[in-house]
Design a protein around this motif. Structure first.
Motif, PDB file in Angstrom:
ATOM      1  N   ALA A  76       0.709  -1.353  -0.150  1.00 45.65           N
ATOM      2  CA  ALA A  76      -0.021  -0.144   0.102  1.00 45.65           C
ATOM      3  C   ALA A  76       0.611   0.752   0.194  1.00 45.65           C
ATOM      4  N   LEU A  77       2.193   1.216   1.000  1.00 40.18           N
ATOM      5  CA  LEU A  77       2.433   2.596   0.735  1.00 40.18           C
ATOM      6  C   LEU A  77       3.638   2.719  -0.423  1.00 40.18           C
ATOM      7  N   TYR A  78       4.033   1.282  -0.601  1.00 41.85           N
ATOM      8  CA  TYR A  78       4.838   1.657  -2.544  1.00 41.85           C
ATOM      9  C   TYR A  78       3.453   2.498  -3.881  1.00 41.85           C
ATOM     10  N   LEU A  79       2.215   1.891  -3.395  1.00 43.34           N
ATOM     11  CA  LEU A  79       1.469   1.936  -4.201  1.00 43.34           C
ATOM     12  C   LEU A  79       1.472   3.632  -3.712  1.00 43.34           C
ATOM     13  N   ILE A  80       1.389   4.225  -3.039  1.00 38.19           N
ATOM     14  CA  ILE A  80       1.611   5.473  -2.889  1.00 38.19           C
ATOM     15  C   ILE A  80       2.267   6.760  -3.625  1.00 38.19           C
TER      16      ILE A  80
END
Length: 317
Positions: free
Chosen positions: A29-33
């Motif tokens: 999720a953090l990498y997607l952000i």
């Protein structure tokens, strides 16, 4: 023996790679952000670097990048011979210096003041009010400035009229344009910059203040002995980033306030690159100007980083 070592290295490499992928999947999720930010920098920052060599060519849009002839350092020589270049470069340095001198400390001071506020509701209201201008475009900011500084209906000139002073056309005076640029920038961005310092202040151990209070230190001494040293690493890092953008004051920030009456003291390298590069289609020449600006910024950043590492132990790299 060698075969066993190679096999062990291969197993370790696969294990390390597998661990990295598991870690990335865990925090997907953090990498997607971060993906939109990465795409932005790739498209608008890194990919355009590939065409920077047109600064050494006489670029022609019909011949293309590869078909245009090489001219070496001709555009750089022309840049230094240009009648207005020294004036524009001087404006950029002065405005950038004033921005560091006045705009950089503003969020630090504001964060220290807000940190002393004990009424939570009042503190939140003030934070909300000072954050809001950050989300306004420079076009809106310039419209507000025109309304405030108008020689006929502006609040400032009405106040001057009460004092018996003749109306002043602030946006048409060379002597006021730099002040307007700096103060409008402070008003727009001071609240946003305060967020970072308030976050740093929130991480200070409260026990330090209690110990200082027991020793008889008042709030001012606590600020000097505890608060400022605790947020010094944050201040240093942001200052180094500011130094790197020393000549990159911002095109929109200046362009919306600029007019023929204020070119003398208000025009900077970014606005000149726009006028010469896009309006006059001198792509190679303005690429050389942009490359010169980038080299100066990189040099200042490296020097400031070395001085910071020796003086405070903090650095970007």
């Amino acid at each position: 023996m060698r075969a066993k070592l190679q096999q062990a290295d291969g197993i370790a490499y696969r294990s390390s790679t597998s661990s990295i992928w598991r870690y990335m999947w865990k925090y997907k999720a953090l990498y997607l952000i971060t993906l939109p930010g990465i795409v932005y920098y790739l498209i608008f920052k890194y990919i355009p670097l590939g065409a920077s060599f047109i600064a050494f060519k006489d670029y022609n849009i019909f011949k293309g990048v590869w078909g245009s002839p090489w001219v070496g350092l001709e555009h750089f020589e022309r840049m230094f011979r240009h009648a207005d270049f020294l004036r524009i470069f001087k404006n950029t340095v002065i405005i950038g210096g004033l921005d560091i001198l006045f705009a950089f400390p503003a969020p630090i001071i504001l964060a220290l003041l807000l940190n002393e506020v004990r009424i939570v509701m009042y503190k939140r209201i003030v934070q909300t009010v000072i954050y809001m201008p950050h989300f306004l475009s420079w076009v809106i900011i310039s419209g507000i400035a025109v309304g405030i500084l108008s020689p006929s209906t502006g609040v400032v000139n009405q106040f001057l009229g009460w004092l018996g002073i003749e109306p002043i056309y602030f946006l048409g005076e060379n002597s006021y344009i730099r002040t307007i640029l700096i103060t409008s920038g402070i008003w727009k961005e001071v609240g946003w910059g305060t967020i970072i310092y308030l976050a740093a202040l929130a991480g200070i151990n409260p026990d330090l203040y209690e110990a200082a209070e027991i020793d008889g230190a008042n709030r001012w001494k606590q600020t000097l002995a505890i608060t400022v040293p605790s947020i010094l690493p944050t201040i240093v890092i942001l200052f180094l980033l500011k130094i790197g953008d020393f000549l990159d004051f911002g095109f929109e920030r200046v362009w919306v306030f600029l007019n023929p009456l204020t070119y003398e003291n208000g025009e900077i390298l970014d606005t000149y690159i726009y006028r010469a590069g896009l309006l006059q289609q001198e792509y190679s020449f303005t690429t050389a100007v942009g490359m010169f600006k980038s080299i100066i910024g990189l040099t200042l950043l490296v020097l400031a980083n070395k001085l910071s590492r020796k003086a405070t132990g903090e650095s970007l790299f």
